[in-house]
Design a protein around this motif. Structure first.
Motif, short mmCIF file in Angstrom:
data_model
loop_
_atom_site.label_atom_id
_atom_site.label_comp_id
_atom_site.label_asym_id
_atom_site.label_seq_id
_atom_site.Cartn_x
_atom_site.Cartn_y
_atom_site.Cartn_z
N ALA A 88 11.63 24.15 -0.11
CA ALA A 88 10.68 23.92 -1.20
C ALA A 88 9.81 25.15 -1.36
O ALA A 88 9.47 25.82 -0.38
CB ALA A 88 9.81 22.69 -0.93
N ALA A 89 9.47 25.43 -2.58
CA ALA A 89 8.56 26.53 -2.88
C ALA A 89 7.46 26.02 -3.78
O ALA A 89 7.67 25.11 -4.59
CB ALA A 89 9.30 27.68 -3.54
N GLY A 90 6.28 26.60 -3.62
CA GLY A 90 5.15 26.09 -4.38
C GLY A 90 4.30 27.20 -4.97
O GLY A 90 4.19 28.30 -4.41
N ALA A 91 3.73 26.88 -6.11
CA ALA A 91 2.75 27.75 -6.74
C ALA A 91 1.49 26.91 -6.94
O ALA A 91 1.58 25.71 -7.23
CB ALA A 91 3.26 28.26 -8.08
N SER A 102 6.28 25.74 7.46
CA SER A 102 6.00 26.38 6.18
C SER A 102 5.30 27.71 6.40
O SER A 102 4.74 27.95 7.47
CB SER A 102 5.12 25.47 5.31
N VAL A 103 5.35 28.56 5.39
CA VAL A 103 4.64 29.83 5.41
C VAL A 103 4.04 30.09 4.04
O VAL A 103 4.54 29.63 3.03
CB VAL A 103 5.55 31.03 5.77
N ARG A 104 2.98 30.87 4.02
CA ARG A 104 2.47 31.41 2.77
C ARG A 104 3.02 32.82 2.60
O ARG A 104 3.54 33.42 3.53
CB ARG A 104 0.95 31.40 2.78
N SER A 105 2.88 33.35 1.42
CA SER A 105 3.56 34.59 1.07
C SER A 105 3.02 35.82 1.79
O SER A 105 3.63 36.89 1.74
CB SER A 105 3.50 34.81 -0.44
N TYR A 135 4.14 29.80 -1.56
CA TYR A 135 4.17 28.87 -0.43
C TYR A 135 5.62 28.43 -0.29
O TYR A 135 6.27 28.08 -1.28
CB TYR A 135 3.26 27.67 -0.71
N PHE A 136 6.12 28.46 0.96
CA PHE A 136 7.54 28.19 1.19
C PHE A 136 7.66 27.26 2.39
O PHE A 136 7.06 27.50 3.43
CB PHE A 136 8.29 29.51 1.44
N ALA A 137 8.45 26.21 2.20
CA ALA A 137 8.50 25.17 3.23
C ALA A 137 9.91 24.65 3.43
O ALA A 137 10.77 24.76 2.53
CB ALA A 137 7.59 24.01 2.82
N TRP A 138 10.14 24.11 4.60
CA TRP A 138 11.38 23.41 4.92
C TRP A 138 11.04 21.99 5.32
O TRP A 138 10.17 21.75 6.18
CB TRP A 138 12.12 24.12 6.04
N TYR A 139 11.75 21.05 4.68
CA TYR A 139 11.60 19.63 4.99
C TYR A 139 12.91 19.12 5.58
O TYR A 139 14.01 19.59 5.23
CB TYR A 139 11.28 18.83 3.72
N LYS A 140 12.79 18.12 6.43
CA LYS A 140 13.96 17.47 7.04
C LYS A 140 14.02 16.05 6.49
O LYS A 140 13.00 15.36 6.37
CB LYS A 140 13.80 17.45 8.56
N LYS A 141 15.23 15.61 6.16
CA LYS A 141 15.38 14.28 5.59
C LYS A 141 16.58 13.58 6.20
O LYS A 141 17.71 14.07 6.13
CB LYS A 141 15.54 14.36 4.07
N TYR A 142 16.32 12.42 6.83
CA TYR A 142 17.41 11.56 7.29
C TYR A 142 17.79 10.62 6.15
O TYR A 142 16.98 10.35 5.26
CB TYR A 142 16.98 10.74 8.51
N PRO A 143 19.02 10.09 6.18
CA PRO A 143 19.43 9.15 5.12
C PRO A 143 18.46 7.98 5.03
O PRO A 143 18.03 7.44 6.04
CB PRO A 143 20.82 8.69 5.59
N PHE A 170 11.99 32.81 7.93
CA PHE A 170 11.94 34.21 7.51
C PHE A 170 11.76 34.24 6.00
O PHE A 170 12.49 33.54 5.28
CB PHE A 170 13.24 34.93 7.88
N LEU A 171 10.83 35.06 5.54
CA LEU A 171 10.58 35.17 4.10
C LEU A 171 10.85 36.60 3.65
O LEU A 171 10.28 37.55 4.21
CB LEU A 171 9.14 34.79 3.77
#
Lengths: 113, 116
Positions: B91-94, B49-52, B32-40, B65-66
């Motif tokens: 972020a990546a997840g198992a 996000s995407v799964r494999s 599992y692969f994700a992108w998060y956005k963070k402001y200060p 793109f994976l």
């Protein structure tokens, strides 16, 4: 929906004191995660509950740190005998079980003097 | 070692351009692969996000793109806007041993600055 609630937002403790951080997950979310964010290490996984049961605490320091989820509406992270290196932002996230998206709370900024 | 690595701590892009953010990972178990956005002073929020089993996913101006063989995933933001300026965390997840949710491992973030 208020989102994930964390209290306090800021906490200052003296070295050796105890700190308890609170998290209220989004209503209906049965998965609760704790993370810690520092400048050096970034965002690190600490521990995870599902339906109030501890599932994975592989990220928790073995000493002084403990987490509980006594009911479905809140979880606590307790740090005993706090040390300056415990200073960090502690983030709680919740998710529906079997869902991928984790929703983060605003965090508790802990400063240990 | 770092299991999830963002090699660029910062990136500057002109308004209207394409922002490309990169992330490398080590653990073959991540699916599992994700992108998060963070402001200060704000908490991370999930962007996409995407799964494999998927190698590309689009959502508006965002595309993930994976490349599993290369252990690499990226986030492309087209028509970048000044309001895209933020820290982007990959972020990546198992699946944990219980099998229900992902335990996430985060990169340290890339500060994207979009200049007018």
């Amino acid at each position: 929906n208020a989102g994930v609630i964390q209290t306090p937002r800021h906490k200052v403790t003296g070295k050796g004191q105890e700190a308890t951080l609170w998290c209220e997950p989004i209503s209906g979310h049965s998965a609760v995660f704790w993370y810690r964010q520092t400048i050096v290490q970034g965002l690190e996984f600490l521990t995870y509950f599902r339906n109030q049961a501890p599932i994975d605490d592989s990220g928790m320091p073995k000493e002084r740190f403990s987490a509980q989820m006594p009911n479905q509406s809140h979880s606590t992270l307790k740090i005993q005998s706090t040390q300056p290196q415990d200073s960090a932002v502690y983030l709680c996230a919740s998710s529906l079980v079997q869902q991928d998206t984790q929703y983060f709370g605003p965090g508790t900024r802990l400063l240990v003097l | 070692g770092q299991q999830v690595k963002q090699s660029s701590p910062s990136l500057t892009v002109q308004e209207g351009g394409i922002s490309i953010l990169n992330c490398d990972y080590e653990n073959d178990m991540f699916d599992y692969f994700a992108w998060y956005k963070k402001y200060p002073d704000n908490s991370p929020t999930l962007l996409i996000s995407v799964r494999s089993n998927v190698d590309k996913r689009e959502d508006g101006r965002l595309t993930v793109f994976l490349n599993k063989s290369g252990k690499h995933f990226s986030l492309h933001i087209t028509a970048s806007q000044p309001e895209d300026t933020a820290v982007y965390l990959c972020a990546a997840g198992a699946r944990n041993s219980g099998g229900s949710n992902y335990k996430l491992t985060f990169g340290k973030g890339t500060l994207l600055t979009v200049t007018p």
